[in-house]
Design a protein around this motif. Structure first.
Motif, PDB file in Angstrom:
ATOM      1  N   GLY A 179      90.330   7.415  53.944  1.00 17.61           N
ATOM      2  CA  GLY A 179      88.979   8.272  54.200  1.00 17.61           C
ATOM      3  C   GLY A 179      87.854   7.407  54.851  1.00 17.61           C
ATOM      4  N   VAL A 180      87.883   5.940  54.319  1.00 16.85           N
ATOM      5  CA  VAL A 180      86.816   4.950  54.970  1.00 16.85           C
ATOM      6  C   VAL A 180      87.213   4.652  56.184  1.00 16.85           C
ATOM      7  N   LYS A 181      88.504   4.491  56.484  1.00 17.44           N
ATOM      8  CA  LYS A 181      89.195   4.038  57.631  1.00 17.44           C
ATOM      9  C   LYS A 181      88.809   5.000  58.884  1.00 17.44           C
ATOM     10  N   SER A 182      88.821   6.329  58.366  1.00 17.70           N
ATOM     11  CA  SER A 182      88.715   7.590  59.254  1.00 17.70           C
ATOM     12  C   SER A 182      87.086   7.766  59.372  1.00 17.70           C
ATOM     13  N   GLY A 183      86.276   7.064  58.679  1.00 17.08           N
ATOM     14  CA  GLY A 183      84.835   7.207  58.889  1.00 17.08           C
ATOM     15  C   GLY A 183      83.834   7.972  57.742  1.00 17.08           C
ATOM     16  N   SER A 184      84.498   7.809  56.569  1.00 17.81           N
ATOM     17  CA  SER A 184      83.854   8.393  55.216  1.00 17.81           C
ATOM     18  C   SER A 184      82.872   7.187  54.728  1.00 17.81           C
ATOM     19  N   CYS A 185      81.780   7.409  54.302  1.00 19.88           N
ATOM     20  CA  CYS A 185      80.917   6.518  53.801  1.00 19.88           C
ATOM     21  C   CYS A 185      80.749   6.719  52.165  1.00 19.88           C
ATOM     22  N   LEU A 186      81.790   7.507  51.313  1.00 19.15           N
ATOM     23  CA  LEU A 186      81.743   7.652  50.123  1.00 19.15           C
ATOM     24  C   LEU A 186      82.245   6.219  49.385  1.00 19.15           C
ATOM     25  N   THR A 187      81.399   5.947  48.467  1.00 13.71           N
ATOM     26  CA  THR A 187      81.907   4.771  47.667  1.00 13.71           C
ATOM     27  C   THR A 187      83.317   5.136  46.728  1.00 13.71           C
ATOM     28  N   ALA A 188      83.926   4.175  46.254  1.00 18.31           N
ATOM     29  CA  ALA A 188      85.104   4.443  45.617  1.00 18.31           C
ATOM     30  C   ALA A 188      84.927   5.354  44.242  1.00 18.31           C
ATOM     31  N   ASN A 189      83.950   4.942  43.649  1.00 17.93           N
ATOM     32  CA  ASN A 189      83.221   5.855  42.561  1.00 17.93           C
ATOM     33  C   ASN A 189      82.940   7.215  42.930  1.00 17.93           C
ATOM     34  N   GLU A 190      82.264   7.476  44.148  1.00 16.84           N
ATOM     35  CA  GLU A 190      81.935   8.679  44.627  1.00 16.84           C
ATOM     36  C   GLU A 190      83.031   9.450  44.901  1.00 16.84           C
TER      37      GLU A 190
END
Length: 363
Positions: A123-134
Motif C-alpha cells: 500500500g505504501v509503495k502504491s501511494g498510501s500514507c497510512l501508518t502501520a498502526n492505522e
C-alpha cells in the motif's frame, strides 16, 4: 476447463502472471491460453463481466475443447476491506463463463501476520500514507481478517468442488502448485529469477512513507533503486509494531485451526502444507519492528541506506518542529555534522541542488 486464479494479494500473483504471460503455446501443451487482461473493477484490465469480446473467445475455446486461464486478485475484491464481497463477486464472475465448462477457482492463503505486513508495504509503495498502526486498525476491523470466515463465505456461495484453497509457501511453490493442477511444468527460466512486485523492506517502507507523505518528496529513479537495493540490509525489520504482530499471531493461530476445520475437501497432504505455512510464520515471531530501532541500531546497520536516501530524496527540515524523517533527529544531525560519512556522489548532488535553489531565490 477454465482455471481461475484469484490471489490473495501478496501471494505470488505477479510472479505467476509473469510466468503465464511468457509461456509459449508448446509450453502450454497447445491446449491452454492465458488471458492476461482479465480483471474486475479495481485492477488493471477490463471488467470480465462487461468484456463481451473477451468472454466470447473463452466460450469459443470451450466449445472446441480448449482450456483457458484467468488470473486477477481483483476477482475477490480489495485487500483493504479483506475481500468483503468475495462471494458475491465470484458469483458474478461465474455468470459470464460457459455453464457447461469445468471451472476450477484457486485461492492462495497466507498467514495473517505476514500477509498484513506485506499488504501494508504494498500500500505504501502504491501511494498510501497510512501508518502501520492505522492500516492494522482498519484491517483488524474487517470480518474477513479471519480467513475461516472468508472460506465459509465463498463456500456458501459456490459448490465445494469449484474452489481450491491452497497455502502460500513462497512464489516458487505457487507456480508448482498452480501448474500442477493442470499437469503443466514450470519452465526453468522462471525458477531462476522468480519474484515479481517484491515488497520493500520494513525500514525502507517507512522512509518512503515519511518522505512522500510528510515531506512531499517525489522519488527519483535513483531513490527507488536505493530502496529496493536495501532488501538485504533491511531483512527482518517489520513495519507492524510488536503489539499488533502479537495480536495477529493470536488471531492467526486459532483461525487457521478453524479454517482447516470448515474447509471442505481438505486432504491430509494439503492440511500438512497449511500447517507448514503457519509454522514458518510463527518461527519469525522475534522479528524486529521499525519502532524498536534506536539511533545506535540505525547508525551501525542502516547508516549507508539512510545517508544515501538523505541525498537522493533531497530531504530538508521544512517545518519548525524538531522531527526529521522517521523521528530520528540525532541520526540526521550526525549526517550533517559528518559529511564524510555521506557518499561523495550524494554530497555533490546536495551542493548542486542547494546552489540551484539559492539562484532561484535570488531571482
Amino acid at each position: 476447463m477454465i482455471l481461475v486464479h484469484c490471489g490473495l494479494h501478496k501471494t505470488g500473483s505477479t510472479s505467476l502472471q509473469h510466468a503465464l504471460a511468457g509461456m509459449s503455446t508448446a509450453e502450454m501443451n497447445g491446449e491452454w491460453k492465458y488471458f492476461a487482461s482479465a480483471a474486475m473493477d479495481g485492477d488493471e484490465g477490463p471488467d470480465v463481466r462487461e468484456a463481451g469480446a473477451f468472454v466470447k473467445e473463452i466460450h469459443k475455446r470451450n466449445a472446441k475443447g480448449k482450456h483457458s486461464i484467468l488470473s486477477s486478485e481483483g476477482f475477490l475484491g480489495s485487500y483493504r476491506d479483506v475481500y468483503n464481497t468475495a462471494g458475491e463477486r465470484l458469483t458474478q464472475l461465474l455468470e459470464v463463463l460457459p455453464r457447461d465448462s469445468l471451472i476450477q477457482i484457486v485461492v492462495f492463503l497466507r498467514p495473517q501476520v505476514d500477509w498484513v505486513e506485506s499488504a501494508y508495504r504494498q500500500g505504501v509503495k502504491s501511494g498510501s500514507c497510512l501508518t502501520a498502526n492505522e492500516f492494522a486498525d482498519r484491517i483488524m476491523a474487517c470480518p474477513n481478517i479471519r480467513f475461516s470466515r472468508l472460506v465459509e463465505e465463498v463456500q456458501e456461495r459456490l459448490p465445494t468442488q469449484l474452489v481450491s484453497f491452497l497455502p502460500y509457501l513462497g512464489s516458487e511453490s505457487v507456480l508448482d502448485q498452480f501448474f500442477g493442477l493442470v499437469g503443466l511444468s514450470v519452465p526453468s527460466r522462471y525458477k531462476a529469477s522468480l519474484r515479481r512486485n517484491t515488497s520493500l523492506g520494513g525500514l525502507a517502507t517507512e522512509i518512503l512513507r515519511r518522505a512522500r507523505c510528510d515531506y512531499g518528496e517525489v522519488l527519483s529513479e535513483a531513490s527507488w533503486e536505493t530502496l529496493h537495493s536495501a532488501a538485504g540490509v533491511d531483512e527482518g525489520v517489520f513495519c507492524l509494531p510488536p503489539d499488533v504482530r502479537d495480536s495477529l499471531q493470536l488471531l492467526m493461530q486459532s483461525d487457521w485451526v478453524r479454517m482447516q476445520r470448515v474447509m471442505r475437501g481438505l486432504d491430509s497432504r494439503r492440511r500438512s502444507d497449511f500447517d507448514r505455512a503457519l509454522q514458518s510464520c510463527v518461527a519469525r515471531r522475534t522479528a524486529i519492528s521499525v519502532s524498536d530501532l534506536g539511533v545506535g541500531d540505525l547508525q551501525s546497520h542502516y547508516f549507508p541506506l539512510v545517508s544515501r536516501l538523505l541525498g537522493e530524496l533531497e530531504l530538508r527540515h521544512r517545518r519548525s518542529n524538531r522531527n526529521s524523517l522517521l523521528g530520528f533527529q540525532d541520526l540526521f544531525e550526525g549526517v550533517r555534522r559528518n559529511p564524510g560519512d555521506v557518499p561523495r556522489a550524494v554530497q555533490a548532488r546536495l551542493k548542486g541542488k542547494n546552489r540551484e535553489r539559492r539562484i532561484r531565490g535570488a531571482k
